[in-house]
Design an enzyme around this catalytic site. Structure first.
Site: not given
Ligand code: SIN
Length: 499
Positions: A179, A254, A288, A389
Site C-alpha cells: 500500500k 519506522e 525522517c 517532529e
Molecule cells: C528519510 O530520512 O526519511 C529517508 C532517508 C533516505 O532514504 O535516505
C-alpha cells in the site's frame, strides 16, 4: 495534462493484471509545486486486499521454490530498468512529491543501489553452519520466507523506502502486498510496471492503492499477511503495532525522528554550516532523518547563527523541476498547517525567531505549498519545538556549555533515529558514537545521507527494534529455521547422550 503522466486514473496491480478497485472511488493527486492535477488514484477496499492476498498466497508457494540466485536475476533486471528510466522516474517523483530534481535523482539511485545489493543476496542469504554436540550429527540454521508480507510506505521517499522493503522481501521468497501513500502513487505504479517487465511471476508483487484507514487496516487485520513493515507517523505506527501484537504478527516500524546536530567549539564551522543547512532544509525538512535541532556550544553560538542565516539566504525556493531551485514545496496543506502551528508554539514558548516562520503564497508561490526556511534560537531542550517532529523546514538552535550536556540534550527526546557531531577531537568522536542514543550516528556530517547497505532505523519512539535496508532488512522478511540432521542411525538425545 502533463506529458510525463500518460494515465488519467491509476489501477491496482493484482496477480500481474491492472485492475480497477472494487468500489470505483478515486481521489486526485496534485503537484505540490503548482497545484496541477496529475492523476486520480483509487481508494480501494477490504475486498481488494482480500483478492490480492488470495493470489499472493498461491504465488508465494511457487516463488519460494525458485532458487534464490534465479530470483536474483529478476531483481537485477529491475535494477537495470530503473537505471534506464532514472531520469523519467526522477522527474515524476519531483512532480508528485515536490523534492528538487537533484534529490529525486538521488532517491531513484537509492532504489537502483538496493536492487543490485539485494540481488546479490540471491547468492548469499547466509545462515550458519555450526558443530553439533553429538557424533554423526549436522546442525545449521537457514533463512525461510515468512509467506505473504504487507508493506506500507510513505510519501516522502516513495520509491527508495518501497525498495528497502519490497526487494528484501522478494529476494527472500515472500509475496508482497504493497500500500503506497495516496499522495505519491505514481512511483508505485512505475515500479510495479518495471517488475512486470522484468518478468516477476504474477501475484508475487501486488499493489493496492487506498487509504490507511481502509487498505492499511485491511492488511494489518488480514490473518494471512504475516509481516507488516510500516514507515509513517508515530500515532499510526503505534496503532499498527497494537493490532499486529494482538495477532502475534511480526511488525517492523519506522516512525520518524527529532534529529540533532551537535557543534562543538573546535568544529570546522564552514563544514558544520553546510551540513546543518543541507540536513535541515534539504527535502524541505520532510525527511525522517531531517536535522531539526542544532545543539551548539555557547562559545560559538553567535557565529554559528550568523553563518547559518547567511547560508539560508542563498536557498532558492520553488518548483523542483527547475534545476536552480534548492528547496521545493511542502507536500500538502495539512503539512503547511502543521508547520505554521509549530512556529506559533515556538514563539509562545519564548523561543526567538531569527528567520522565516511564514507560508509563501504570493506570485510564483500562489498555487503551491511553500514555507520559508525558518530558524529559532535560544530554544530550551524541553520546548515542544525541540521535542516534537515538525516535518518541515524549521530549525532550532539549543545552546549548551559542555560535551556532556550536548549528549544529554540529544538523548532527551522521545525519538532515536539520527544524530551527528561536528568536532575535531577524536576522543569526543568516539565517546559520541558510543553515547548518542540513535540508530544512526554521523561524525562531521549532518543527519541525512543513509547508504542502503547499512541498517536504517532507530531507538526509542522511532521504532520497535527492527531495521529497514542492509542485511538487517532480511531479518524482518525471514524466519530463522534450525535444521539438525542426525546420520548416526540411532536415537541420540541432545544434552543427555553426551559424555
Ligand atoms: C528519510 O530520512 O526519511 C529517508 C532517508 C533516505 O532514504 O535516505
Amino acid at each position: 495534462m502533463n506529458t510525463l503522466v500518460k494515465e488519467e486514473k491509476l489501477l491496482n496491480y493484482i496477480n500481474g493484471e491492472w485492475v480497477a478497485a472494487t468500489k470505483g472511488k478515486y481521489v486526485p493527486v496534485t503537484n505540490p509545486a503548482n497545484g496541477e492535477k496529475l492523476v486520480d488514484v483509487p481508494l480501494s477496499s477490504h475486498a481488494d486486499v482480500d483478492k490480492a492476498v488470495e493470489v499472493a498466497k498461491k504465488a508465494q508457494k511457487e516463488w519460494a521454490l525458485v532458487p534464490a540466485p534465479q530470483r536474483a536475476e529478476m531483481l537485477y533486471q529491475v535494477g537495470y530498468l530503473m537505471k534506464e528510466r532514472k531520469e523519467h522516474l526522477s522527474r515524476l517523483l519531483t512532480m508528485e512529491n515536490g523534492k528538487v530534481l537533484e534529490e529525486a535523482r538521488g532517491e531513484v539511485q537509492e532504489g537502483i543501489d538496493m536492487a543490485f545489493y539485494m540481488a546479490g543476496e540471491g547468492r548469499r542469504l547466509f545462515g550458519h553452519t555450526t558443530p553439533a554436540e553429538l557424533n554423526d550429527k549436522f546442525a545449521m540454521s537457514v533463512r525461510a520466507p515468512v509467506g505473504v508480507v504487507g508493506i506500507i510506505t510513505p510519501w516522502n521517499f516513495p520509491i527508495a523506502i518501497a525498495t528497502w522493503k519490497s526487494f528484501p522481501a522478494i529476494i527472500a521468497g515472500n509475496a508482497v502486498i504493497w500500500k503506497p501513500a495516496t499522495e505519491t502513487p505514481m512511483m508505485a505504479y512505475e515500479l510495479a510496471k518495471i517488475f512486470e517487465e522484468a518478468g516477476l511471476p504474477k501475484g508475487v508483487l501486488n499493489v493496492v492503492f487506498g487509504s490507511g484507514s481502509e487498505v492499511g487496516d485491511a492488511m494489518v487485520e488480514h490473518s494471512s499477511i504475516r509481516v507488516i513493515s510500516f514507515t509513517g507517523s508515530n500515532d499510526v505506527g503505534r496503532s499498527v503495532a497494537g493490532k499486529c501484537g494482538q495477532q502475534l504478527k511480526k511488525v517492523s516500524l519506522e516512525m520518524g525522528g527529532k534529529n540533532a546536530m551537535i557543534v562543538m567549539d573546535d568544529a570546522d564551522l564552514d563544514l558544520a554550516v553546510q551540513g546543518i543547512v543541507w540536513s535541515a532544509f534539504g527535502t524541505s525538512g520532510q525527511r525522517c532523518t531531517a536535522g531539526s535541532r542544532v545543539i551548539v556550544h555557547e562559545n560559538i553560538k553567535q557565529e554559528l547563527e550568523e553563518r547559518i542565516l547567511h547560508e539560508m539566504d542563498q536557498i532558492t525556493i520553488g518548483d523542483g523541476l527547475d534545476e536552480t531551485i534548492k528547496m521545493g514545496p511542502i507536500i500538502n496543506q495539512s503539512g503547511l498547517n502543521k508547520i505554521q502551528s509549530y512556529v506559533e508554539i515556538g514563539q509562545d514558548e519564548g523561543a526567538k525567531l531569527l528567520a522565516g516562520g511564514y507560508v509563501l503564497d504570493e506570485g510564483d508561490y500562489a498555487n503551491g505549498n511553500y514555507f520559508a526556511p525558518t530558524l529559532f534560537t535560544d530554544v530550551k531542550p524541553d520546548m515542544r519545538i525541540a521535542q516534537e517532529e515538525i516535518f518541515g523546514p524549521v530549525l532550532s538552535l539549543i545552546p549548551v556549555s559542555s560535551f556532556e550536556e550536548a549528549i544529554e540534550v540529544n538523548n532527551s527526546v522521545a525519538y532515536g533515529l539520527s544524530s551527528s557531531i561536528f568536532t575535531n577531537d577524536v576522543n569526543q568522536v568516539f565517546k559520541a558514537q558510543r553515547d548518542l542514543d540513535t540508530g544512526i550516528v554521523y561524525v562531521n556530517a549532518g543527519t541525512i545521507g543513509a547508504e542502503i547497505h547499512l541498517p536504517f532505523g532507530g531507538t526509542k519512539g522511532t521504532g520497535n527494534g527492527h531495521r529497514d535496508s542492509g542485511q538487517a532488512a532480511l531479518d524482518v522478511f525471514t524466519e530463522w529455521k534450525a535444521v539438525y540432521v542426525d546420520y548416526s542411525g540411532k536415537l541420540q538425545r541432545a544434552q543427555i547422550d553426551v559424555d
